[in-house]
Structures are given as structure tokens and as C-alpha cells.
Design a protein around this motif. Structure first.
Motif, PDB file in Angstrom:
ATOM      1  N   MET A   1     -14.200  -6.763  21.410  1.00 40.06           N
ATOM      2  CA  MET A   1     -15.201  -6.387  22.409  1.00 40.06           C
ATOM      3  C   MET A   1     -16.521  -6.060  21.719  1.00 40.06           C
ATOM      4  SD  MET A   1     -13.832  -6.511  25.441  1.00 40.06           S
ATOM      5  CE  MET A   1     -14.908  -5.469  26.427  1.00 40.06           C
ATOM      6  N   ASN A   2     -17.612  -6.528  22.287  1.00 43.01           N
ATOM      7  CA  ASN A   2     -18.939  -6.165  21.826  1.00 43.01           C
ATOM      8  C   ASN A   2     -19.848  -6.053  23.041  1.00 43.01           C
ATOM      9  OD1 ASN A   2     -20.239  -8.855  22.332  1.00 43.01           O
ATOM     10  ND2 ASN A   2     -18.754  -9.506  20.791  1.00 43.01           N
ATOM     11  N   VAL A   3     -21.088  -5.621  22.801  1.00 43.53           N
ATOM     12  CA  VAL A   3     -21.998  -5.347  23.914  1.00 43.53           C
ATOM     13  C   VAL A   3     -22.282  -6.604  24.740  1.00 43.53           C
ATOM     14  CG1 VAL A   3     -24.082  -5.735  22.534  1.00 43.53           C
ATOM     15  CG2 VAL A   3     -24.174  -4.235  24.542  1.00 43.53           C
ATOM     16  N   PHE A   4     -22.320  -7.777  24.107  1.00 45.31           N
ATOM     17  CA  PHE A   4     -22.586  -9.018  24.844  1.00 45.31           C
ATOM     18  C   PHE A   4     -21.424  -9.370  25.776  1.00 45.31           C
ATOM     19  CE2 PHE A   4     -25.012  -9.564  20.818  1.00 45.31           C
ATOM     20  CZ  PHE A   4     -26.280  -9.536  21.375  1.00 45.31           C
ATOM     21  N   ARG A   5     -20.210  -9.132  25.312  1.00 46.02           N
ATOM     22  CA  ARG A   5     -19.027  -9.395  26.146  1.00 46.02           C
ATOM     23  C   ARG A   5     -19.025  -8.466  27.357  1.00 46.02           C
ATOM     24  NH1 ARG A   5     -13.342 -10.375  25.800  1.00 46.02           N
ATOM     25  NH2 ARG A   5     -12.558  -9.987  27.910  1.00 46.02           N
ATOM     26  N   ILE A   6     -19.292  -7.189  27.137  1.00 47.67           N
ATOM     27  CA  ILE A   6     -19.291  -6.219  28.236  1.00 47.67           C
ATOM     28  C   ILE A   6     -20.398  -6.531  29.237  1.00 47.67           C
ATOM     29  CG2 ILE A   6     -19.614  -3.796  28.838  1.00 47.67           C
ATOM     30  CD1 ILE A   6     -18.322  -3.105  26.129  1.00 47.67           C
ATOM     31  N   LEU A   7     -21.607  -6.801  28.735  1.00 49.22           N
ATOM     32  CA  LEU A   7     -22.717  -7.137  29.631  1.00 49.22           C
ATOM     33  C   LEU A   7     -22.449  -8.435  30.380  1.00 49.22           C
ATOM     34  CD1 LEU A   7     -25.828  -6.210  27.440  1.00 49.22           C
ATOM     35  CD2 LEU A   7     -24.932  -4.974  29.425  1.00 49.22           C
ATOM     36  N   GLY A   8     -21.795  -9.379  29.711  1.00 46.31           N
ATOM     37  CA  GLY A   8     -21.442 -10.637  30.363  1.00 46.31           C
ATOM     38  C   GLY A   8     -20.466 -10.410  31.503  1.00 46.31           C
ATOM     39  N   ASP A   9     -19.453  -9.591  31.259  1.00 50.61           N
ATOM     40  CA  ASP A   9     -18.474  -9.280  32.300  1.00 50.61           C
ATOM     41  C   ASP A   9     -19.144  -8.563  33.477  1.00 50.61           C
ATOM     42  OD1 ASP A   9     -16.431 -10.404  30.856  1.00 50.61           O
ATOM     43  OD2 ASP A   9     -15.666  -8.494  30.069  1.00 50.61           O
ATOM     44  N   ALA A 164     -23.780 -15.517  23.454  1.00 46.02           N
ATOM     45  CA  ALA A 164     -24.160 -14.511  22.459  1.00 46.02           C
ATOM     46  C   ALA A 164     -22.920 -13.779  21.939  1.00 46.02           C
ATOM     47  CB  ALA A 164     -25.142 -13.515  23.073  1.00 46.02           C
ATOM     48  N   ASN A 165     -21.959 -13.539  22.814  1.00 46.09           N
ATOM     49  CA  ASN A 165     -20.704 -12.892  22.422  1.00 46.09           C
ATOM     50  C   ASN A 165     -19.959 -13.732  21.400  1.00 46.09           C
ATOM     51  OD1 ASN A 165     -18.031 -11.472  22.650  1.00 46.09           O
ATOM     52  ND2 ASN A 165     -17.512 -13.284  23.852  1.00 46.09           N
ATOM     53  N   TRP A 166     -19.901 -15.056  21.626  1.00 38.99           N
ATOM     54  CA  TRP A 166     -19.191 -15.929  20.696  1.00 38.99           C
ATOM     55  C   TRP A 166     -19.902 -16.001  19.344  1.00 38.99           C
ATOM     56  CZ3 TRP A 166     -19.017 -19.507  25.425  1.00 38.99           C
ATOM     57  CH2 TRP A 166     -17.881 -19.207  26.186  1.00 38.99           C
ATOM     58  N   ILE A 167     -21.233 -16.002  19.371  1.00 36.78           N
ATOM     59  CA  ILE A 167     -21.988 -15.996  18.124  1.00 36.78           C
ATOM     60  C   ILE A 167     -21.696 -14.708  17.344  1.00 36.78           C
ATOM     61  CG2 ILE A 167     -24.305 -15.878  17.126  1.00 36.78           C
ATOM     62  CD1 ILE A 167     -25.243 -17.672  19.446  1.00 36.78           C
ATOM     63  N   ARG A 168     -21.694 -13.588  18.075  1.00 37.17           N
ATOM     64  CA  ARG A 168     -21.426 -12.298  17.446  1.00 37.17           C
ATOM     65  C   ARG A 168     -20.014 -12.252  16.867  1.00 37.17           C
ATOM     66  NH1 ARG A 168     -23.565  -8.445  14.522  1.00 37.17           N
ATOM     67  NH2 ARG A 168     -22.625  -6.400  14.884  1.00 37.17           N
ATOM     68  N   ARG A 169     -19.043 -12.793  17.599  1.00 32.58           N
ATOM     69  CA  ARG A 169     -17.660 -12.784  17.111  1.00 32.58           C
ATOM     70  C   ARG A 169     -17.508 -13.673  15.878  1.00 32.58           C
ATOM     71  NH1 ARG A 169     -12.852 -13.287  21.276  1.00 32.58           N
ATOM     72  NH2 ARG A 169     -11.824 -12.617  19.344  1.00 32.58           N
ATOM     73  N   TYR A 170     -18.255 -14.751  15.834  1.00 31.02           N
ATOM     74  CA  TYR A 170     -18.188 -15.619  14.663  1.00 31.02           C
ATOM     75  C   TYR A 170     -18.764 -14.896  13.439  1.00 31.02           C
ATOM     76  CZ  TYR A 170     -18.841 -19.627  11.602  1.00 31.02           C
ATOM     77  OH  TYR A 170     -18.793 -20.487  10.538  1.00 31.02           O
ATOM     78  N   GLN A 171     -19.831 -14.112  13.673  1.00 30.36           N
ATOM     79  CA  GLN A 171     -20.468 -13.385  12.577  1.00 30.36           C
ATOM     80  C   GLN A 171     -19.605 -12.239  12.061  1.00 30.36           C
ATOM     81  OE1 GLN A 171     -24.145 -12.217  14.476  1.00 30.36           O
ATOM     82  NE2 GLN A 171     -25.265 -14.006  13.700  1.00 30.36           N
ATOM     83  N   THR A 172     -18.928 -11.547  12.981  1.00 20.00           N
ATOM     84  CA  THR A 172     -18.199 -10.338  12.601  1.00 20.00           C
ATOM     85  C   THR A 172     -16.704 -10.561  12.368  1.00 20.00           C
ATOM     86  OG1 THR A 172     -17.884  -9.740  14.936  1.00 20.00           O
ATOM     87  CG2 THR A 172     -19.837  -8.867  13.818  1.00 20.00           C
ATOM     88  N   GLU A 173     -16.133 -11.567  13.058  1.00 14.65           N
ATOM     89  CA  GLU A 173     -14.692 -11.788  12.975  1.00 14.65           C
ATOM     90  C   GLU A 173     -14.328 -13.163  12.423  1.00 14.65           C
ATOM     91  OE1 GLU A 173     -12.821 -10.979  16.787  1.00 14.65           O
ATOM     92  OE2 GLU A 173     -14.531  -9.734  17.368  1.00 14.65           O
ATOM     93  N   ASN A 174     -15.346 -13.992  12.197  1.00  9.73           N
ATOM     94  CA  ASN A 174     -15.130 -15.388  11.796  1.00  9.73           C
ATOM     95  C   ASN A 174     -14.250 -16.118  12.828  1.00  9.73           C
ATOM     96  OD1 ASN A 174     -15.669 -17.524  10.042  1.00  9.73           O
ATOM     97  ND2 ASN A 174     -13.723 -17.261   8.974  1.00  9.73           N
TER      98      ASN A 174
END
Length: 213
Positions: A1-9, A164-174
Motif C-alpha cells: 500500500m502507498n499513497v497513490f494506491r489509497i488515493l486511487g481507491d 503512479a502506484n505501479w511506478i512506486r511499487r516498481y521503485q520500492t518493491e521491484n
């Protein structure tokens, strides 16, 4: 979970609540594509079958149940309670043009050839094109009510935030989900022209209107 995922939901949920509120207050489904709403209900149904098999979190479960309820209540209002106000003459998009290729693609491109995985993949592909009947309806009538445009804006914003959530997950979780990302990009592209009209017209107090085909 990140801020983009929550805002998207939250953006997605707000879009659905705006649409339901519009129908309930006006007692009318005018300008709303019932076919798009059927497709979205089908998207949630096939995607959230794991409600019965996997528990991820209370947040995840609650959001899935709420989305399912909102989708089916919307379909009921359009084809049941307020069916006399439904503009079926302009809601004429041929659903088979979407369902047939989406079903075929779901069997050809998936992560695992199992029923649940194929249905999940089907839901991802279908969501990317489910808004087309609504956009087609607007192009036929030449205009859209303000509430309907707000609904479309927040629905498009949800997809953009998920990118944006997927980009963030790629950066932080690969982590990278090719099917979800490509489908999300396709869906966001469909909203690009609408975003421009929304900013240049609706936010300035003008009614969104399109050239008649």
C-alpha cells in the motif's frame, strides 16, 4: 500500500458514489450508459472471486464488497427502478465487439491457465475498455451532464493514480505486473481527450459538449 494506491481507491469510490447520488437525487438515468455499468459489474464480479478464497486485509475486503454493491445497485437502478428514464436509444454500443476479443485475449495472455487466474485477467482487460460505451453514448448525444463528467473525471483519475502506484511499487518493491500496467495505460489513454475537455470547459463552468458525429 502507498499513497497513490489509497488515493486511487478513494477516487474510484468517489466516482461510483457520485454516479449513484446523481441517479438517486434526479430519479433519472439520463446520459448514463447502462452497458458500461454492466461491464463494470462484470469486471468486479470476475476480479473479486478471491473474496471466498483469500484474505488480504480488512481494507481490501471492505473495498471489494463496497465496489460490488455499488456496481450492482447502479445496474439495478438503470434497468430496474428508473428504467423508464434510461436512454436506450443512444446506448447502442455493441458489447460483443469488446467481450469477444477480451475473452480470447484472456485465454492467450495470462499468468496461469487456471479458472480464477483467467477470470482475473479477463477483468483487467475488460476494465480497460469498459468505459467505451459511455464515451460512445456521449459522442452520440453531443453533450454530458456535469455530474456525469465529474464521474468520468474521477474514474480516469483513479486509473492515472494507479499508474503512479505501479511506478512506486516498481521503485520500492521491484514489483511489475505487465498485464495490469499495459491495460491501465490503454484505459488512461481513452480518458486523455476527456481530461482536456474537463479542464478547459467543465472546471470553467461550461457544459461539456462534443461535435455530433
Amino acid at each position: 500500500m502507498n499513497v497513490f494506491r489509497i488515493l486511487g481507491d478513494l477516487s474510484h469510490l468517489l466516482a461510483m458514489i457520485l454516479l449513484l447520488g446523481k441517479i438517486w437525487r434526479s430519479k433519472s438515468c439520463a446520459g448514463i450508459s447502462g452497458k458500461s455499468q454492466i461491464l463494470f459489474a462484470l469486471v468486479f464480479t470476475t476480479r473479486y472471486l478471491d473474496l471466498f478464497t483469500n484474505f488480504i486485509s480488512i481494507y481490501n475486503t471492505v473495498m471489494k464488497v463496497v465496489f460490488l454493491l455499488c456496481a450492482y445497485i447502479t445496474v439495478y437502478m438503470i434497468y430496474g427502478k428508473f428504467r423508464k428514464t434510461f436512454d436506450s436509444e443512444n446506448d447502442t454500443f455493441r458489447l460483443e465487439f469488446l467481450l469477444v476479443p477480451v475473452i480470447g485475449l484472456s485465454f492467450l495472455e495470462n499468468y496461469s491457465f487456471t479458472p480464477l487466474e483467467i477470470l482475473w485477467t479477463f477483468s483487467i482487460y475488460l476494465e480497460s475498455v469498459a468505459i467505451l460505451p459511455q464515451l460512445f453514448m456521449i459522442s452520440k448525444t453531443g453533450e454530458a451532464e456535469t455530474i456525469t463528467t465529474h464521474y468520468l473525471f474521477f474514474l480516469g483519475l483513479y486509473r492515472a493514480l494507479y499508474l503512479a502506484n505501479w511506478i512506486r511499487r516498481y521503485q520500492t518493491e521491484n514489483f511489475y505486473d505487465q498485464i495490469a500496467v499495459v491495460s491501465g495505460v490503454v484505459q488512461t489513454i481513452f480518458y486523455c481527450d476527456f481530461f482536456y475537455l474537463y479542464v478547459t470547459k467543465v472546471l470553467k463552468g461550461k457544459k461539456l459538449s462534443l461535435p455530433m458525429p
